[in-house]
Design an enzyme around this catalytic site. Structure first.
Site, PDB file in Angstrom:
ATOM      1  N   THR A 102       0.876  -1.178   0.000  1.00 50.59           N
ATOM      2  CA  THR A 102       0.000   0.000   0.000  1.00 50.59           C
ATOM      3  C   THR A 102       0.908   1.222   0.000  1.00 50.59           C
ATOM      4  O   THR A 102       1.625   1.465   0.976  1.00 50.59           O
ATOM      5  CB  THR A 102      -0.881   0.015   1.268  1.00 50.59           C
ATOM      6  N   LYS A 177      -7.911   1.875  -2.970  1.00 47.94           N
ATOM      7  CA  LYS A 177      -7.573   1.485  -1.586  1.00 47.94           C
ATOM      8  C   LYS A 177      -7.655   2.710  -0.648  1.00 47.94           C
ATOM      9  O   LYS A 177      -8.243   2.626   0.424  1.00 47.94           O
ATOM     10  CB  LYS A 177      -6.165   0.871  -1.575  1.00 47.94           C
ATOM     11  N   LYS A 252      -1.370   4.978   8.764  1.00 48.84           N
ATOM     12  CA  LYS A 252      -0.562   4.997   7.540  1.00 48.84           C
ATOM     13  C   LYS A 252      -1.470   5.223   6.320  1.00 48.84           C
ATOM     14  O   LYS A 252      -1.193   6.071   5.472  1.00 48.84           O
ATOM     15  CB  LYS A 252       0.197   3.677   7.389  1.00 48.84           C
TER      16      LYS A 252
HETATM   17  P1  NAD Z   1       5.758  -5.998   7.456  1.00 49.51           P
HETATM   18  O1  NAD Z   1       6.502  -4.899   8.092  1.00 49.51           O
HETATM   19  O2  NAD Z   1       5.362  -7.189   8.265  1.00 49.51           O
HETATM   20  O3  NAD Z   1       6.571  -6.554   6.170  1.00 49.51           O
HETATM   21  C1  NAD Z   1       7.335  -5.749   5.325  1.00 49.51           C
HETATM   22  C2  NAD Z   1       8.632  -6.499   5.052  1.00 49.51           C
HETATM   23  O4  NAD Z   1       9.402  -5.774   4.091  1.00 49.51           O
HETATM   24  C3  NAD Z   1       9.517  -6.658   6.310  1.00 49.51           C
HETATM   25  O5  NAD Z   1       9.746  -8.048   6.550  1.00 49.51           O
HETATM   26  C4  NAD Z   1      10.811  -5.910   5.929  1.00 49.51           C
HETATM   27  O6  NAD Z   1      11.978  -6.530   6.456  1.00 49.51           O
HETATM   28  C5  NAD Z   1      10.770  -5.987   4.416  1.00 49.51           C
HETATM   29  N1  NAD Z   1      11.597  -4.993   3.747  1.00 49.51           N
HETATM   30  C6  NAD Z   1      11.666  -3.656   3.952  1.00 49.51           C
HETATM   31  N2  NAD Z   1      12.542  -3.090   3.091  1.00 49.51           N
HETATM   32  C7  NAD Z   1      13.034  -4.095   2.322  1.00 49.51           C
HETATM   33  C8  NAD Z   1      13.969  -4.150   1.255  1.00 49.51           C
HETATM   34  N3  NAD Z   1      14.583  -3.050   0.820  1.00 49.51           N
HETATM   35  N4  NAD Z   1      14.232  -5.349   0.718  1.00 49.51           N
HETATM   36  C9  NAD Z   1      13.623  -6.479   1.144  1.00 49.51           C
HETATM   37  N5  NAD Z   1      12.728  -6.486   2.156  1.00 49.51           N
HETATM   38  C10 NAD Z   1      12.446  -5.310   2.740  1.00 49.51           C
HETATM   39  O7  NAD Z   1       4.464  -5.322   6.787  1.00 49.51           O
HETATM   40  P2  NAD Z   1       3.132  -6.066   6.277  1.00 49.51           P
HETATM   41  O8  NAD Z   1       2.107  -6.024   7.356  1.00 49.51           O
HETATM   42  O9  NAD Z   1       3.507  -7.351   5.637  1.00 49.51           O
HETATM   43  O10 NAD Z   1       2.639  -5.003   5.175  1.00 49.51           O
HETATM   44  C11 NAD Z   1       3.218  -4.945   3.878  1.00 49.51           C
HETATM   45  C12 NAD Z   1       2.401  -3.991   3.034  1.00 49.51           C
HETATM   46  O11 NAD Z   1       1.038  -4.445   2.990  1.00 49.51           O
HETATM   47  C13 NAD Z   1       2.349  -2.563   3.592  1.00 49.51           C
HETATM   48  O12 NAD Z   1       2.411  -1.664   2.524  1.00 49.51           O
HETATM   49  C14 NAD Z   1       0.997  -2.522   4.308  1.00 49.51           C
HETATM   50  O13 NAD Z   1       0.471  -1.210   4.374  1.00 49.51           O
HETATM   51  C15 NAD Z   1       0.165  -3.409   3.419  1.00 49.51           C
HETATM   52  N6  NAD Z   1      -1.003  -4.019   4.071  1.00 49.51           N
HETATM   53  C16 NAD Z   1      -0.872  -4.592   5.301  1.00 49.51           C
HETATM   54  C17 NAD Z   1      -1.996  -5.165   5.896  1.00 49.51           C
HETATM   55  C18 NAD Z   1      -1.911  -5.818   7.267  1.00 49.51           C
HETATM   56  O14 NAD Z   1      -2.964  -6.109   7.857  1.00 49.51           O
HETATM   57  N7  NAD Z   1      -0.709  -6.092   7.779  1.00 49.51           N
HETATM   58  C19 NAD Z   1      -3.238  -5.149   5.243  1.00 49.51           C
HETATM   59  C20 NAD Z   1      -3.318  -4.598   3.957  1.00 49.51           C
HETATM   60  C21 NAD Z   1      -2.192  -4.030   3.379  1.00 49.51           C
END
Ligand code: NAD
Length: 309
Positions: A102, A177, A252
């Protein structure tokens, strides 16, 4: 329609709470998944889920048919895409890039443009459904891109979800979204304020719920994620606001909505107010609770008090 896609080699970058189980579902469907994440914990969990781990994002993208990113914000996506070690230069021309993170609409458009300029195909495909949806492969994907590219990625998306909606050109998935979550953030505050007003007027939660859930106040924030315990036994309010959709994530998403409002000079008073309320709530000990906990801040007056300082 699930898992009907031909087996592909998929680079998956960002194996966190969402990306980890999404990559696992693709591996379980028989795709060859080569993943990368900076976090050793995320890598270990994904490996257990059947994901082969690469040494870098570029290595995950090399020889891939499809590259999926699931990263925290636009700056992470653009950093992974760009430069000499970036996935755009590592991938074979014609690779399909799917960004499921997102991120800002403007960043999504920039990412897709740069992918196309490097000879690839690209769509933005943010999700709703949370970690449970990622785990159960029941996500909804909101997709922006060229019709042929969206059609090409649909089987892969269907393997990780239940519904794929083509919303328009590049950035339209992110636009859908932020608009949806702006409705959600505002409506949860409205429902919470109504319950607290009801309390002040001596109205029981049950009576207000019985009326509003079948009257014109009806909405998801009331009938599915009710912010008071009792009327909807499955809502997070019944478990001390644990689980669900965290305040920090709502903050966010509403921050992205506020950026889009600024960029489009849209005069949305409630959208901006909701963004501000959740931003301040995310700075408190309630950041990790379900966003319906905003009712507690309305009830104890902490947000209003801070505003008048
Ligand atoms: P998270 O923090 O659990 O996962 C993100 C991952 O990206 C982490 O493991 C981090 O180490 C990795 N990362 C960061 N920079 C990196 C790089 N340069 N190279 C490789 N890996 C890297 O977050 P999440 O909850 O999995 O969310 C991910 C996305 O999905 C976000 O944009 C969030 O807004 C969206 N989202 C989350 C949810 C939810 O309920 N968690 C729901 C809908 C959308």
């Amino acid at each position: 329609m699930t898992g009907a896609s031909p087996k592909q080699r998929i680079g998956f970058i960002g194996l966190g709470n969402m990306g980890g189980p999404m990559a696992g579902n693709l591996a379980a469907a028989g795709h060859e998944i080569v993943g990368f994440d900076l976090s050793p914990e995320a890598v270990a969990t994904a490996r257990d889920g059947g994901v082969r781990i690469a040494e870098s994002a570029a290595e995950a993208a090399r020889d891939a048919d499809v590259v999926i990113t699931m990263l925290p914000a636009g700056r992470h996506v653009l950093a992974v895409y760009r430069g000499e070690g970036g996935v755009l230069s590592a991938a074979r021309p014609g690779t399909v890039f799917i960004d499921c993170s997102t991120i800002d609409v403007a960043d999504a458009r920039a990412a897709a443009e740069e992918a196309r300029a490097a000879g690839h195909r690209a769509v933005d495909a943010p999700v709703s459904g949370g970690v449970i949806g990622a785990t159960n492969a029941s996500l909804t994907f909101m997709v922006g891109g060229e019709p042929a590219d969206v059609a090409a990625v649909e089987p892969v998306l269907q393997t990780m979800g239940r519904k794929v909606v083509h919303c328009g050109g590049s950035g339209a998935g992110q636009a859908a979204k932020v608009c949806n979550n702006m409705i959600l953030g505002i409506s949860m505050i409205a429902v919470s304020e109504a319950f607290v007003l009801g309390e002040a007027l001596g109205l029981s939660h049950e009576a207000l719920f019985e009326v509003s859930s079948t009257a014109t106040g009806q909405c998801w924030a009331l009938t599915t994620n009710c912010p008071v315990p009792g009327p909807v036994p499955t809502s997070p309010a019944n478990r001390d606001y644990q689980g669900g959709f965290a305040v920090a994530l709502m903050a966010k998403d509403l921050g992205l909505a506020a950026n889009a409002l600024d960029a489009g000079s849209v005069d949305a008073v409630l959208g901006r107010a909701a963004a501000d309320i959740y931003r301040r709530l995310a700075e408190t000990e309630r950041a990790g609770e379900d966003f319906s906990t905003v009712i507690n801040a309305v009830r104890d007056g902490s947000l209003a008090r801070e505003e008048s300082r």
